[in-house]
Design an enzyme around this catalytic site. Structure first.
Site, PDB file in Angstrom:
ATOM      1  N   GLU A   1      47.579  45.335  41.832  1.00 46.37           N
ATOM      2  CA  GLU A   1      46.422  44.508  42.198  1.00 46.37           C
ATOM      3  C   GLU A   1      46.115  43.545  41.046  1.00 46.37           C
ATOM      4  O   GLU A   1      46.351  43.868  39.875  1.00 46.37           O
ATOM      5  CB  GLU A   1      45.236  45.444  42.499  1.00 46.37           C
ATOM      6  CG  GLU A   1      43.915  44.785  42.767  1.00 46.37           C
ATOM      7  CD  GLU A   1      43.861  43.934  44.043  1.00 46.37           C
ATOM      8  OE1 GLU A   1      44.712  43.041  44.172  1.00 46.37           O
ATOM      9  OE2 GLU A   1      42.950  44.130  44.854  1.00 46.37           O
TER      10      GLU A   1
ATOM     11  N   ASP B   1      37.298  44.661  41.295  1.00 47.44           N
ATOM     12  CA  ASP B   1      35.935  44.187  41.093  1.00 47.44           C
ATOM     13  C   ASP B   1      34.978  45.299  41.558  1.00 47.44           C
ATOM     14  O   ASP B   1      34.713  46.226  40.810  1.00 47.44           O
ATOM     15  CB  ASP B   1      35.799  42.887  41.902  1.00 47.44           C
ATOM     16  CG  ASP B   1      34.527  42.129  41.612  1.00 47.44           C
ATOM     17  OD1 ASP B   1      34.358  41.684  40.467  1.00 47.44           O
ATOM     18  OD2 ASP B   1      33.711  41.965  42.526  1.00 47.44           O
TER      19      ASP B   1
ATOM     20  N   ASP C   1      42.628  33.088  41.751  1.00 46.73           N
ATOM     21  CA  ASP C   1      42.272  31.775  42.295  1.00 46.73           C
ATOM     22  C   ASP C   1      40.776  31.515  42.326  1.00 46.73           C
ATOM     23  O   ASP C   1      39.958  32.430  42.246  1.00 46.73           O
ATOM     24  CB  ASP C   1      42.794  31.645  43.724  1.00 46.73           C
ATOM     25  CG  ASP C   1      41.946  32.454  44.705  1.00 46.73           C
ATOM     26  OD1 ASP C   1      41.745  33.660  44.449  1.00 46.73           O
ATOM     27  OD2 ASP C   1      41.466  31.879  45.692  1.00 46.73           O
TER      28      ASP C   1
HETATM   29  P1  IMP Z   1      37.011  44.178  45.256  1.00 46.73           P
HETATM   30  O1  IMP Z   1      37.484  44.624  46.597  1.00 46.73           O
HETATM   31  O2  IMP Z   1      35.517  43.961  45.214  1.00 46.73           O
HETATM   32  O3  IMP Z   1      37.462  45.062  44.116  1.00 46.73           O
HETATM   33  O4  IMP Z   1      37.588  42.731  45.048  1.00 46.73           O
HETATM   34  C1  IMP Z   1      38.839  42.484  44.542  1.00 46.73           C
HETATM   35  C2  IMP Z   1      39.238  41.083  44.831  1.00 46.73           C
HETATM   36  O5  IMP Z   1      38.187  40.154  44.540  1.00 46.73           O
HETATM   37  C3  IMP Z   1      40.403  40.639  43.969  1.00 46.73           C
HETATM   38  O6  IMP Z   1      41.642  41.007  44.537  1.00 46.73           O
HETATM   39  C4  IMP Z   1      40.206  39.150  43.886  1.00 46.73           C
HETATM   40  O7  IMP Z   1      40.801  38.524  45.007  1.00 46.73           O
HETATM   41  C5  IMP Z   1      38.704  38.966  43.975  1.00 46.73           C
HETATM   42  N1  IMP Z   1      38.084  38.734  42.643  1.00 46.73           N
HETATM   43  C6  IMP Z   1      37.205  39.535  42.025  1.00 46.73           C
HETATM   44  N2  IMP Z   1      36.843  39.039  40.824  1.00 46.73           N
HETATM   45  C7  IMP Z   1      37.531  37.883  40.666  1.00 46.73           C
HETATM   46  C8  IMP Z   1      37.609  36.902  39.598  1.00 46.73           C
HETATM   47  O8  IMP Z   1      36.974  36.990  38.536  1.00 46.73           O
HETATM   48  N3  IMP Z   1      38.457  35.854  39.811  1.00 46.73           N
HETATM   49  C9  IMP Z   1      39.186  35.713  40.959  1.00 46.73           C
HETATM   50  N4  IMP Z   1      39.153  36.604  41.969  1.00 46.73           N
HETATM   51  C10 IMP Z   1      38.322  37.695  41.828  1.00 46.73           C
END
Ligand code: IMP
Length: 181
Positions: A102, A106, A163
């Site tokens: 991954e 986040d 991105d």
């Molecule tokens: P989660 O499901 O909340 O953990 O989100 C993960 C996804 O959010 C990642 O695979 C990214 O596509 C996007 N994401 C989270 N933070 C960032 C960042 O700082 N820059 C770019 N994409 C991010």
């Protein structure tokens, strides 16, 4: 220090290509050690992880397979949330030792559901290798990556696969936001 402008924001180079390479190596060393008797299946989460995955798997010394998924995560649709496969798994994973690759963890929603899905499909084990992790934002304990190149604070970062509205994935370094215009 290099800077770029994207969508009205200024970003400055933060983790250089040389630093990224140096920091991936110890992670790859650990994976090599942990999987020396196994032939893992790397499941690369598109789109963001493609560059990290290319660098990571080329440092893996053993036999392995590589496949790709693309998922979208939705919060609040059900009480547990869900992920929707845009590019589904292409193969049977029963009994396979999986390493999910991954770009950034986040809230952990994506990884939480993806891991559960892979286990439901019969994976023997599922571990996660992430380029970046924002521990302060993590909401799912099981989404903590087993292998992580760098833990960061809650900054928005781009480049090296990451991105902003589809742009900047091609940048060779990781940039962080400098100022808003
Ligand atoms: P989660 O499901 O909340 O953990 O989100 C993960 C996804 O959010 C990642 O695979 C990214 O596509 C996007 N994401 C989270 N933070 C960032 C960042 O700082 N820059 C770019 N994409 C991010």
């Amino acid at each position: 220090m290099r800077t770029i402008e994207e969508q009205g924001h200024i970003f400055e180079e933060w983790i250089t290509p040389a630093q990224i390479a140096a920091e991936i190596q110890p992670v790859a060393d650990r994976i090599n050690e942990d999987y020396k008797t196994k032939s893992p299946l790397f499941v690369v989460v598109l789109n963001g992880a493609f560059i990290f995955a290319a660098d990571l798997v080329r440092r893996f010394n053993g036999r392995c397979k590589i496949t790709f998924v693309r998922v979208k995560s939705y919060e609040g649709m059900t009480s547990t949330g869900e992920i929707r496969f845009i590019v589904p798994l292409q193969q049977n994973i029963e009994g396979r030792d999986i390493i999910v690759v991954e770009d950034i963890v986040d809230t952990g929603l994506t990884i939480h559901h993806l891991k559960q899905y892979l286990l439901d499909q019969g994976a023997a084990s599922v571990r996660v290798a992430a380029l970046l992790c924002k521990p302060d934002k993590l909401q799912f304990a099981d989404a903590e990556p087993d292998y992580v190149v760098r833990r960061i604070t809650n900054e928005f970062v781009i480049g090296y696969g990451l991105d902003l509205e589809g742009f900047t994935r091609n940048l060779d370094a990781i940039y962080k936001i400098k100022e808003q215009s």
